[in-house]
Design a protein around this motif. Structure first.
Motif, PDB file in Angstrom:
ATOM      1  N   GLY A  24       0.800  -1.225   0.000  1.00 45.33           N
ATOM      2  CA  GLY A  24       0.000   0.000   0.000  1.00 45.33           C
ATOM      3  C   GLY A  24       0.830   1.271   0.000  1.00 45.33           C
ATOM      4  O   GLY A  24       0.363   2.316   0.461  1.00 45.33           O
ATOM      5  N   LYS A  25       2.056   1.204  -0.514  1.00 46.05           N
ATOM      6  CA  LYS A  25       2.932   2.376  -0.564  1.00 46.05           C
ATOM      7  C   LYS A  25       2.509   3.313  -1.700  1.00 46.05           C
ATOM      8  O   LYS A  25       1.922   2.889  -2.688  1.00 46.05           O
ATOM      9  N   LYS A  26       2.838   4.569  -1.556  1.00 40.61           N
ATOM     10  CA  LYS A  26       2.671   5.543  -2.628  1.00 40.61           C
ATOM     11  C   LYS A  26       3.799   5.312  -3.627  1.00 40.61           C
ATOM     12  O   LYS A  26       4.955   5.125  -3.233  1.00 40.61           O
ATOM     13  N   ILE A  27       3.468   5.324  -4.916  1.00 35.94           N
ATOM     14  CA  ILE A  27       4.455   5.070  -5.962  1.00 35.94           C
ATOM     15  C   ILE A  27       4.413   6.210  -6.973  1.00 35.94           C
ATOM     16  O   ILE A  27       3.331   6.594  -7.445  1.00 35.94           O
ATOM     17  N   TYR A  28       5.599   6.711  -7.284  1.00 36.50           N
ATOM     18  CA  TYR A  28       5.748   7.703  -8.343  1.00 36.50           C
ATOM     19  C   TYR A  28       6.435   6.997  -9.504  1.00 36.50           C
ATOM     20  O   TYR A  28       7.534   6.465  -9.340  1.00 36.50           O
ATOM     21  N   LEU A  29       5.765   6.987 -10.630  1.00 34.57           N
ATOM     22  CA  LEU A  29       6.283   6.321 -11.823  1.00 34.57           C
ATOM     23  C   LEU A  29       6.691   7.389 -12.824  1.00 34.57           C
ATOM     24  O   LEU A  29       5.859   8.186 -13.260  1.00 34.57           O
ATOM     25  N   TYR A  30       7.981   7.411 -13.157  1.00 29.81           N
ATOM     26  CA  TYR A  30       8.503   8.415 -14.081  1.00 29.81           C
ATOM     27  C   TYR A  30       8.764   7.788 -15.442  1.00 29.81           C
ATOM     28  O   TYR A  30       9.534   6.835 -15.563  1.00 29.81           O
ATOM     29  N   SER A  31       8.106   8.330 -16.450  1.00 30.72           N
ATOM     30  CA  SER A  31       8.274   7.901 -17.837  1.00 30.72           C
ATOM     31  C   SER A  31       8.577   9.140 -18.664  1.00 30.72           C
ATOM     32  O   SER A  31       7.667   9.921 -18.968  1.00 30.72           O
ATOM     33  N   PRO A  32       9.841   9.377 -19.014  1.00 28.80           N
ATOM     34  CA  PRO A  32      10.200  10.632 -19.672  1.00 28.80           C
ATOM     35  C   PRO A  32       9.416  10.895 -20.958  1.00 28.80           C
ATOM     36  O   PRO A  32       9.080  12.032 -21.252  1.00 28.80           O
TER      37      PRO A  32
END
Length: 133
Positions: free
Chosen positions: A84-92
């Motif tokens: 249940g963690k917050k996830i930041y997904l970076y896709s340039p």
């Protein structure tokens, strides 16, 4: 202040180091810096690194996944989702929105997508995480 972990591939090691340092300079706590490792050369190395990385994800309040990323990063994404963690997904380049190649898990509500420059990602993370704390 929040604890974080950054997952990506070895090819983006310098970007990961930049993100790590930026967030530490803003007062966030880094749970583990895998960029200090060399590629594992034995099963014992793999096991040791696996323990450290798993524990770092479990200890973190949020993780950042920088694409493109390999299977290890995606396993960490799965661990974070399961916890249940917050996830930041970076896709340039925004490739995560290409229906033919995207992953189901990129589109869950726990995943916040970011596109463009790495600075766009860092602005988003710090704005959200400062408000959260």
């Amino acid at each position: 202040m929040s604890k974080f972990y950054v997952a990506s591939s070895f090819q983006d090691k310098e970007t990961v180091r930049y993100v790590n340092q930026y967030l530490k300079d803003k007062g966030f706590t880094h749970t583990y810096d895998w960029t200090q490792n060399e590629r594992a050369s034995t099963f014992e190395n793999l096991k040791s690194i696996g323990h450290q990385e798993r524990n770092a994800v479990l200890e973190s309040d949020f993780i950042i996944v920088i694409l493109p990323a390999g299977k290890g990063s995606h396993i960490k994404l799965g661990i974070a989702l399961g916890q249940g963690k917050k996830i930041y997904l970076y896709s340039p380049d925004g490739e995560v929105n290409n229906f033919d190649t995207t992953s189901t898990f990129y589109h869950l509500p726990e995943v916040s997508k970011s596109f463009g420059t790495i600075e766009n990602l860092l602005e988003k993370v710090t704005a959200i995480e400062y408000d959260y704390n």
